[in-house]
Design a protein around this motif. Sequence first.
Motif, PDB file in Angstrom:
ATOM      1  N   PHE A  66       8.538 -18.359   4.178  1.00 27.74           N
ATOM      2  CA  PHE A  66       7.939 -17.481   5.173  1.00 27.74           C
ATOM      3  C   PHE A  66       6.423 -17.486   5.030  1.00 27.74           C
ATOM      4  O   PHE A  66       5.909 -17.466   3.921  1.00 27.74           O
ATOM      5  CB  PHE A  66       8.479 -16.048   5.030  1.00 27.74           C
ATOM      6  CG  PHE A  66       9.958 -15.968   5.222  1.00 27.74           C
ATOM      7  CD1 PHE A  66      10.529 -16.095   6.480  1.00 27.74           C
ATOM      8  CD2 PHE A  66      10.801 -15.785   4.136  1.00 27.74           C
ATOM      9  CE1 PHE A  66      11.891 -16.036   6.653  1.00 27.74           C
ATOM     10  CE2 PHE A  66      12.177 -15.723   4.301  1.00 27.74           C
ATOM     11  CZ  PHE A  66      12.724 -15.854   5.567  1.00 27.74           C
ATOM     12  N   LYS A  67       5.736 -17.502   6.173  1.00 24.22           N
ATOM     13  CA  LYS A  67       4.280 -17.458   6.151  1.00 24.22           C
ATOM     14  C   LYS A  67       3.832 -16.010   6.067  1.00 24.22           C
ATOM     15  O   LYS A  67       4.415 -15.137   6.706  1.00 24.22           O
ATOM     16  CB  LYS A  67       3.705 -18.064   7.429  1.00 24.22           C
ATOM     17  CG  LYS A  67       3.803 -19.560   7.508  1.00 24.22           C
ATOM     18  CD  LYS A  67       2.893 -20.055   8.598  1.00 24.22           C
ATOM     19  CE  LYS A  67       3.703 -20.553   9.761  1.00 24.22           C
ATOM     20  NZ  LYS A  67       2.895 -20.953  10.896  1.00 24.22           N
ATOM     21  N   HIS A  68       2.775 -15.793   5.283  1.00 24.22           N
ATOM     22  CA  HIS A  68       2.200 -14.448   5.216  1.00 24.22           C
ATOM     23  C   HIS A  68       1.653 -14.077   6.584  1.00 24.22           C
ATOM     24  O   HIS A  68       1.021 -14.884   7.251  1.00 24.22           O
ATOM     25  CB  HIS A  68       1.076 -14.389   4.184  1.00 24.22           C
ATOM     26  CG  HIS A  68       0.297 -13.112   4.233  1.00 24.22           C
ATOM     27  ND1 HIS A  68       0.847 -11.906   3.875  1.00 24.22           N
ATOM     28  CD2 HIS A  68      -0.970 -12.848   4.630  1.00 24.22           C
ATOM     29  CE1 HIS A  68      -0.066 -10.951   4.046  1.00 24.22           C
ATOM     30  NE2 HIS A  68      -1.168 -11.499   4.499  1.00 24.22           N
ATOM     31  N   ARG A  69       1.925 -12.864   6.968  1.00 28.82           N
ATOM     32  CA  ARG A  69       1.441 -12.362   8.252  1.00 28.82           C
ATOM     33  C   ARG A  69       0.086 -11.715   8.054  1.00 28.82           C
ATOM     34  O   ARG A  69      -0.052 -10.807   7.241  1.00 28.82           O
ATOM     35  CB  ARG A  69       2.424 -11.346   8.818  1.00 28.82           C
ATOM     36  CG  ARG A  69       3.736 -11.987   9.187  1.00 28.82           C
ATOM     37  CD  ARG A  69       4.709 -11.029   9.734  1.00 28.82           C
ATOM     38  NE  ARG A  69       4.040  -9.928  10.425  1.00 28.82           N
ATOM     39  CZ  ARG A  69       4.625  -8.784  10.691  1.00 28.82           C
ATOM     40  NH1 ARG A  69       5.870  -8.588  10.339  1.00 28.82           N
ATOM     41  NH2 ARG A  69       3.989  -7.836  11.313  1.00 28.82           N
ATOM     42  N   PRO A  70      -0.890 -12.144   8.828  1.00 28.67           N
ATOM     43  CA  PRO A  70      -2.215 -11.538   8.681  1.00 28.67           C
ATOM     44  C   PRO A  70      -2.258 -10.072   9.115  1.00 28.67           C
ATOM     45  O   PRO A  70      -3.173  -9.347   8.763  1.00 28.67           O
ATOM     46  CB  PRO A  70      -3.106 -12.401   9.571  1.00 28.67           C
ATOM     47  CG  PRO A  70      -2.196 -13.109  10.497  1.00 28.67           C
ATOM     48  CD  PRO A  70      -0.871 -13.213   9.797  1.00 28.67           C
ATOM     49  N   ASP A  71      -1.246  -9.636   9.855  1.00 25.99           N
ATOM     50  CA  ASP A  71      -1.225  -8.244  10.320  1.00 25.99           C
ATOM     51  C   ASP A  71      -0.361  -7.345   9.430  1.00 25.99           C
ATOM     52  O   ASP A  71       0.058  -6.278   9.850  1.00 25.99           O
ATOM     53  CB  ASP A  71      -0.737  -8.165  11.771  1.00 25.99           C
ATOM     54  CG  ASP A  71       0.727  -8.530  11.921  1.00 25.99           C
ATOM     55  OD1 ASP A  71       1.242  -9.310  11.085  1.00 25.99           O
ATOM     56  OD2 ASP A  71       1.364  -8.046  12.860  1.00 25.99           O
ATOM     57  N   MET A  72      -0.107  -7.785   8.197  1.00 29.32           N
ATOM     58  CA  MET A  72       0.686  -6.963   7.275  1.00 29.32           C
ATOM     59  C   MET A  72       0.098  -7.067   5.877  1.00 29.32           C
ATOM     60  O   MET A  72      -0.204  -8.158   5.402  1.00 29.32           O
ATOM     61  CB  MET A  72       2.150  -7.405   7.252  1.00 29.32           C
ATOM     62  CG  MET A  72       3.030  -6.536   6.361  1.00 29.32           C
ATOM     63  SD  MET A  72       4.785  -6.961   6.417  1.00 29.32           S
ATOM     64  CE  MET A  72       5.256  -6.250   7.992  1.00 29.32           C
ATOM     65  N   ALA A  73      -0.033  -5.926   5.218  1.00 30.98           N
ATOM     66  CA  ALA A  73      -0.534  -5.891   3.845  1.00 30.98           C
ATOM     67  C   ALA A  73       0.529  -6.454   2.896  1.00 30.98           C
ATOM     68  O   ALA A  73       1.732  -6.324   3.137  1.00 30.98           O
ATOM     69  CB  ALA A  73      -0.882  -4.459   3.455  1.00 30.98           C
ATOM     70  N   SER A 181       0.602  -0.686   7.736  1.00 27.90           N
ATOM     71  CA  SER A 181       0.403  -1.006   6.319  1.00 27.90           C
ATOM     72  C   SER A 181      -1.042  -1.385   6.026  1.00 27.90           C
ATOM     73  O   SER A 181      -1.577  -1.027   4.978  1.00 27.90           O
ATOM     74  CB  SER A 181       1.353  -2.118   5.872  1.00 27.90           C
ATOM     75  OG  SER A 181       0.981  -3.376   6.407  1.00 27.90           O
ATOM     76  N   ILE A 182      -1.679  -2.083   6.941  1.00 23.22           N
ATOM     77  CA  ILE A 182      -3.090  -2.447   6.743  1.00 23.22           C
ATOM     78  C   ILE A 182      -3.966  -1.199   6.800  1.00 23.22           C
ATOM     79  O   ILE A 182      -4.862  -1.018   5.974  1.00 23.22           O
ATOM     80  CB  ILE A 182      -3.530  -3.500   7.781  1.00 23.22           C
ATOM     81  CG1 ILE A 182      -2.879  -4.841   7.428  1.00 23.22           C
ATOM     82  CG2 ILE A 182      -5.051  -3.626   7.831  1.00 23.22           C
ATOM     83  CD1 ILE A 182      -3.129  -5.941   8.416  1.00 23.22           C
ATOM     84  N   GLU A 183      -3.681  -0.338   7.766  1.00 20.41           N
ATOM     85  CA  GLU A 183      -4.469   0.886   7.910  1.00 20.41           C
ATOM     86  C   GLU A 183      -4.295   1.824   6.715  1.00 20.41           C
ATOM     87  O   GLU A 183      -5.178   2.627   6.426  1.00 20.41           O
ATOM     88  CB  GLU A 183      -4.069   1.626   9.199  1.00 20.41           C
ATOM     89  CG  GLU A 183      -4.449   0.876  10.447  1.00 20.41           C
ATOM     90  CD  GLU A 183      -3.762   1.413  11.706  1.00 20.41           C
ATOM     91  OE1 GLU A 183      -3.037   2.442  11.615  1.00 20.41           O
ATOM     92  OE2 GLU A 183      -3.930   0.785  12.760  1.00 20.41           O
ATOM     93  N   GLY A 188      -9.546  -1.680  -2.270  1.00 21.76           N
ATOM     94  CA  GLY A 188      -9.446  -2.519  -3.446  1.00 21.76           C
ATOM     95  C   GLY A 188      -8.122  -3.260  -3.562  1.00 21.76           C
ATOM     96  O   GLY A 188      -7.943  -4.096  -4.419  1.00 21.76           O
ATOM     97  N   TRP A 189      -7.161  -2.956  -2.676  1.00 23.78           N
ATOM     98  CA  TRP A 189      -5.854  -3.634  -2.718  1.00 23.78           C
ATOM     99  C   TRP A 189      -5.827  -4.860  -1.816  1.00 23.78           C
ATOM    100  O   TRP A 189      -4.856  -5.566  -1.792  1.00 23.78           O
ATOM    101  CB  TRP A 189      -4.747  -2.677  -2.281  1.00 23.78           C
ATOM    102  CG  TRP A 189      -4.312  -1.733  -3.333  1.00 23.78           C
ATOM    103  CD1 TRP A 189      -5.032  -1.262  -4.381  1.00 23.78           C
ATOM    104  CD2 TRP A 189      -3.027  -1.134  -3.441  1.00 23.78           C
ATOM    105  NE1 TRP A 189      -4.303  -0.395  -5.129  1.00 23.78           N
ATOM    106  CE2 TRP A 189      -3.055  -0.294  -4.572  1.00 23.78           C
ATOM    107  CE3 TRP A 189      -1.870  -1.200  -2.687  1.00 23.78           C
ATOM    108  CZ2 TRP A 189      -1.951   0.452  -4.959  1.00 23.78           C
ATOM    109  CZ3 TRP A 189      -0.785  -0.449  -3.071  1.00 23.78           C
ATOM    110  CH2 TRP A 189      -0.823   0.358  -4.203  1.00 23.78           C
ATOM    111  N   ARG A 190      -6.803  -5.075  -1.029  1.00 18.92           N
ATOM    112  CA  ARG A 190      -6.754  -6.179  -0.049  1.00 18.92           C
ATOM    113  C   ARG A 190      -6.933  -7.507  -0.661  1.00 18.92           C
ATOM    114  O   ARG A 190      -7.437  -7.902  -1.533  1.00 18.92           O
ATOM    115  CB  ARG A 190      -7.774  -5.951   1.050  1.00 18.92           C
ATOM    116  CG  ARG A 190      -7.398  -4.747   1.848  1.00 18.92           C
ATOM    117  CD  ARG A 190      -8.361  -4.513   2.960  1.00 18.92           C
ATOM    118  NE  ARG A 190      -8.161  -3.150   3.423  1.00 18.92           N
ATOM    119  CZ  ARG A 190      -7.789  -2.838   4.633  1.00 18.92           C
ATOM    120  NH1 ARG A 190      -7.615  -3.761   5.532  1.00 18.92           N
ATOM    121  NH2 ARG A 190      -7.616  -1.595   4.986  1.00 18.92           N
TER     122      ARG A 190
END
Length: 190
Positions: A66-73, A181-183, A188-190
């Motif tokens: 699975f590819k990481h989704r840029p819209d999910m942390a 999840s991004i919001e 510091g977790w990004r």
Amino acid sequence: MLNRRVRKLIEQILKFGVVGIIAAILDFGILNILVIFAHMNNVLASTISFTLSFIFNYLASMKYVFKHRPDMARWMEIVIFLLSAVIGLLINNAIIWMSTLGMDADAFLTQHAEYVLCTNIGKIVATFVVAVWNFIIRKIFLDDTHTAMMSKLQKKGNTFTEEELEAKWERSLSHRIGMWSIEHTPKGWR
């Protein structure tokens, strides 16, 4: 000739299958070592083997399938993966438990060969049921489906505009969970 999207899905299913086969070998191997040699109860042994194979499965799936989704942390990916695994573990353990249901309470000691056989038959059934569960949940919530939706635009005879597909994506549960999840990711977790 299969279109590009179907080929990509088949390729992803095959990768999921390879990762799943390796995880299943680990799961079956550990389960049988614990049941045969340690004379451990099959549900307890299955919980241990499932958990260890889950760790491998998570790392390999997120790297190769699975590819990481840029819209999910990333933390939300882990939460979704863990929740789906806990439900998968419950399904797995229920099937394993039912595989020896009706056997003497001490069957894993007195009827050892039959107990191991029934446990392995149950494990085979559980492996297939949980694999289907895992693929569906991970495909819906963890895969970068936005890219796939946008590739529909390239398909001939498409009736959707880019704006319509984008609006559909933005309304999807998967995207809304990802954006939430991004919001709500601590600094510091990004």
